[in-house]
Write a protein that holds these residues in place. Sequence first.
Motif, PDB file in Angstrom:
ATOM      1  N   ALA A   1       1.027  -1.156   0.104  1.00 57.66           N
ATOM      2  CA  ALA A   1       0.212  -0.015  -0.022  1.00 57.66           C
ATOM      3  C   ALA A   1       0.921   1.174  -0.148  1.00 57.66           C
ATOM      4  CB  ALA A   1      -0.773   0.090   1.181  1.00 57.66           C
ATOM      5  N   PHE A   2       1.972   1.223   0.785  1.00 54.50           N
ATOM      6  CA  PHE A   2       2.804   2.503   0.830  1.00 54.50           C
ATOM      7  C   PHE A   2       3.391   2.631  -0.699  1.00 54.50           C
ATOM      8  CE2 PHE A   2       7.118   3.969   1.109  1.00 54.50           C
ATOM      9  CZ  PHE A   2       7.209   5.020   1.716  1.00 54.50           C
ATOM     10  N   TRP A   3       4.038   1.533  -1.180  1.00 53.52           N
ATOM     11  CA  TRP A   3       4.612   1.868  -2.357  1.00 53.52           C
ATOM     12  C   TRP A   3       3.791   2.067  -3.653  1.00 53.52           C
ATOM     13  CZ3 TRP A   3       9.688   2.408  -2.040  1.00 53.52           C
ATOM     14  CH2 TRP A   3      10.356   1.936  -1.172  1.00 53.52           C
ATOM     15  N   ARG A   4       2.698   1.618  -3.612  1.00 58.52           N
ATOM     16  CA  ARG A   4       1.663   1.835  -4.526  1.00 58.52           C
ATOM     17  C   ARG A   4       1.317   3.227  -4.226  1.00 58.52           C
ATOM     18  NH1 ARG A   4      -1.571  -3.775  -4.642  1.00 58.52           N
ATOM     19  NH2 ARG A   4      -0.324  -4.995  -5.947  1.00 58.52           N
ATOM     20  N   TRP A   5       0.862   3.957  -3.332  1.00 59.73           N
ATOM     21  CA  TRP A   5       0.442   5.039  -2.921  1.00 59.73           C
ATOM     22  C   TRP A   5       1.414   6.206  -3.236  1.00 59.73           C
ATOM     23  CZ3 TRP A   5      -4.015   7.703  -2.461  1.00 59.73           C
ATOM     24  CH2 TRP A   5      -3.945   8.960  -1.918  1.00 59.73           C
ATOM     25  N   HIS A   6       2.715   5.938  -2.885  1.00 64.86           N
ATOM     26  CA  HIS A   6       3.666   6.958  -2.877  1.00 64.86           C
ATOM     27  C   HIS A   6       4.392   6.861  -4.273  1.00 64.86           C
ATOM     28  CE1 HIS A   6       3.148   8.528   1.243  1.00 64.86           C
ATOM     29  NE2 HIS A   6       2.845   7.466   1.720  1.00 64.86           N
ATOM     30  N   PHE A   7       4.709   5.685  -4.820  1.00 68.30           N
ATOM     31  CA  PHE A   7       5.671   5.770  -6.088  1.00 68.30           C
ATOM     32  C   PHE A   7       5.058   5.071  -7.199  1.00 68.30           C
ATOM     33  CE2 PHE A   7       8.186   5.767  -2.277  1.00 68.30           C
ATOM     34  CZ  PHE A   7       9.360   6.568  -2.617  1.00 68.30           C
ATOM     35  N   CYS A   8       4.289   4.126  -7.132  1.00 69.24           N
ATOM     36  CA  CYS A   8       3.851   3.394  -8.549  1.00 69.24           C
ATOM     37  C   CYS A   8       2.561   2.474  -8.119  1.00 69.24           C
ATOM     38  CB  CYS A   8       4.867   2.435  -9.041  1.00 69.24           C
ATOM     39  SG  CYS A   8       4.429   1.877 -10.575  1.00 69.24           S
ATOM     40  N   ALA A   9       1.362   2.825  -8.880  1.00 73.95           N
ATOM     41  CA  ALA A   9       0.216   2.145  -8.533  1.00 73.95           C
ATOM     42  C   ALA A   9       0.206   0.821  -9.387  1.00 73.95           C
ATOM     43  CB  ALA A   9      -0.941   2.865  -9.087  1.00 73.95           C
ATOM     44  N   THR A  10       1.106   0.636 -10.143  1.00 73.84           N
ATOM     45  CA  THR A  10       1.231  -0.829 -10.826  1.00 73.84           C
ATOM     46  C   THR A  10       2.367  -1.869 -10.095  1.00 73.84           C
ATOM     47  OG1 THR A  10       2.596   0.078 -12.397  1.00 73.84           O
ATOM     48  CG2 THR A  10       0.118   0.167 -12.914  1.00 73.84           C
ATOM     49  N   MET A  11       2.782  -1.269  -9.232  1.00 78.94           N
ATOM     50  CA  MET A  11       4.001  -2.033  -8.567  1.00 78.94           C
ATOM     51  C   MET A  11       3.180  -3.549  -7.991  1.00 78.94           C
ATOM     52  SD  MET A  11       6.641   0.119  -6.404  1.00 78.94           S
ATOM     53  CE  MET A  11       7.738  -1.305  -5.928  1.00 78.94           C
ATOM     54  N   GLN A  12       4.030  -4.745  -8.030  1.00 82.72           N
ATOM     55  CA  GLN A  12       3.518  -5.797  -7.683  1.00 82.72           C
ATOM     56  C   GLN A  12       4.619  -6.248  -6.651  1.00 82.72           C
ATOM     57  OE1 GLN A  12       0.550  -7.243  -8.730  1.00 82.72           O
ATOM     58  NE2 GLN A  12       0.371  -5.382  -9.923  1.00 82.72           N
ATOM     59  N   LEU A  13       4.268  -7.143  -5.769  1.00 83.82           N
ATOM     60  CA  LEU A  13       5.132  -7.981  -4.783  1.00 83.82           C
ATOM     61  C   LEU A  13       6.244  -8.223  -5.258  1.00 83.82           C
ATOM     62  CD1 LEU A  13       4.889  -8.363  -1.518  1.00 83.82           C
ATOM     63  CD2 LEU A  13       4.213 -10.960  -2.079  1.00 83.82           C
TER      64      LEU A  13
END
Length: 312
Positions: free
Chosen positions: A239-251
């Motif tokens: 949630a942190f990475w998608r909100w602050h950096f990239c909405a399409t990031m995956q695990l």
Amino acid sequence: MLWLLASRAAAQPVQRQRVQPTDPVDLYWNGRHAREQAYYSVAPAGTPRGVLLLLPGLGGTAERVFKETTLAQEAARAGLLAVVPTLNNRLYLDSASTRLLELVLTQVARQYPAMGRNLCIGGFSAGGQLALAYAEALVRDSTRHKWRVKAVLGVDPPADLANLWHRGQRSIAQNCSSLLVRGGQSTLKTLGDAFGGSPEQFPAVYQQHSAFIDTSPNGGNLAWLAATPVRVYCEPDMAFWRWHFCATMQLEDLNAVTLRQLVACLQRQGNTRAEYLETTGKGRLNGRQFPHAWSIVDAPECVQWLQTCLNR
């Protein structure tokens, strides 16, 4: 109260020791290239029972390790000499970084000749990759080295460099954040220049320099740690990475998947003391939430684990 006062008095101030008068191969970067190679240390009140070698992340200064985690201070209270070398400009363990670590440990042993040769190694991010790789090298060359690796810990390390290459490619392709794109480009350039190209072109070179390689049944170099206590820490806050950096990031864009595979690989080889520790909400950097940080380690509990490893 007396115990508390004694505990607080057990650790000495942070000391700086010079190892080499120059740094010709740029092992350390602290806003400018360092003029010398050195290490910082915190000593216990009495004779150390061993060494905790802590390696900063890429670009993280040795001085800040003592502010971002209390591992060094807790280790000193527990009787260990905590040592942080000026090594923060490497993604992989090369001959120059290996040489620096050998010089640091040699100087430490000369300063504390009555100390046992018990060694625990830890590192954050790229420093965690170096910590695992250096532990593997020491175990592999145990007839030449007198140090006994008692435990290894990695704090969110990119242990599989082939995987790190592919993640760099994905960061560039996703093109969500300029920071992630620049990071991906830097990763591809660093590994490409050092290893000759991609993992598909030079698989043996990537396996040689990675602490762990998922495409090998025994994890490549990781097999040397089949009998060594190993801990890896991770806080995969999507949630942190998608909100602050990239909405399409995956695990798969984080270190978590690789670190789970690393521990599973060790466990398949009979290592009952290999652990994957996943945290939630502990990552902090400069007072703000950031899941890729030293703070995900519970320092007092970790040092208790190190003591258990030393006692076995």
